[in-house]
Design an enzyme around this catalytic site. Sequence first.
Site, mmCIF file in Angstrom:
data_model
loop_
_atom_site.group_PDB
_atom_site.id
_atom_site.type_symbol
_atom_site.label_atom_id
_atom_site.label_comp_id
_atom_site.label_asym_id
_atom_site.label_seq_id
_atom_site.Cartn_x
_atom_site.Cartn_y
_atom_site.Cartn_z
ATOM 1 N N SER A 77 0.847 -1.194 0.000
ATOM 2 C CA SER A 77 0.000 0.000 0.000
ATOM 3 C C SER A 77 0.880 1.240 0.000
ATOM 4 C CB SER A 77 -0.896 0.029 1.243
ATOM 5 O OG SER A 77 -1.558 1.272 1.365
ATOM 6 N N TYR A 104 -1.523 -0.199 10.192
ATOM 7 C CA TYR A 104 -1.638 -0.752 8.848
ATOM 8 C C TYR A 104 -0.453 -0.319 7.984
ATOM 9 C CZ TYR A 104 -3.658 -1.434 4.136
ATOM 10 O OH TYR A 104 -3.892 -1.804 2.842
#
Length: 214
Positions: free
Chosen positions: A144, A158
């Site tokens: 990501s 995350y």
Amino acid sequence: MTQPIMLVTGGSRGIGAATALIAAARGWRVALTYQSNAAAADEVVNKIRAAGGTAIALQADVGVEADVLRVFKAVDEQLGTLSVLVNNAGMLEQQTRLDQMELDRWQRVFSANVFGTFLCAKQAVLRMSTKYGGKGGNIVNVSSAAARLGSPNEFIDYASAKGAVDSMTLGLSKEVAAEGIRVNAIRPGLIYTDIHTLAGEPGRVDRAKAGVPM
């Protein structure tokens, strides 16, 4: 020519489902995993089969080694020799600051995003590597943009997990390059998927998209 085989973890929705559908349309036999939404996984499989493709759906929590072993055994038995693994399964939790997070949240996020990627990559290497009699293959880890942005006030846990995925990708790519395996990561940016709803802000992409140059 035998159709090659791809395993897509977290293939019931979002990027994983799109990957499975495109791969099947291009002639791949596809296995996909899902954690809890069997109906969504079945919908993807049914679309592939309706178009003449081959697909199976397998329930698994990729952070649990016994589940991962069961999935790879099923792929071996039902489809054959794996050519590509797409480590797509992942999750995030409600947006908040780091000082409002608890350790168990970090453990859940790392289990899904980091430990799952490790467990699946290990099983793929054991099957693909020429060191173990394999014919080579490809591993694609879905990381990501958060890994380099840090996701302050939202998902530092995350972002940290995806940073770990990036490091794992770099190390593993060098470790198995001479054994016929390519290992790469992709870092999607803002994508319209329901992961944002699960994190508490369904409109997050529209809020943040002004920061994307094009």
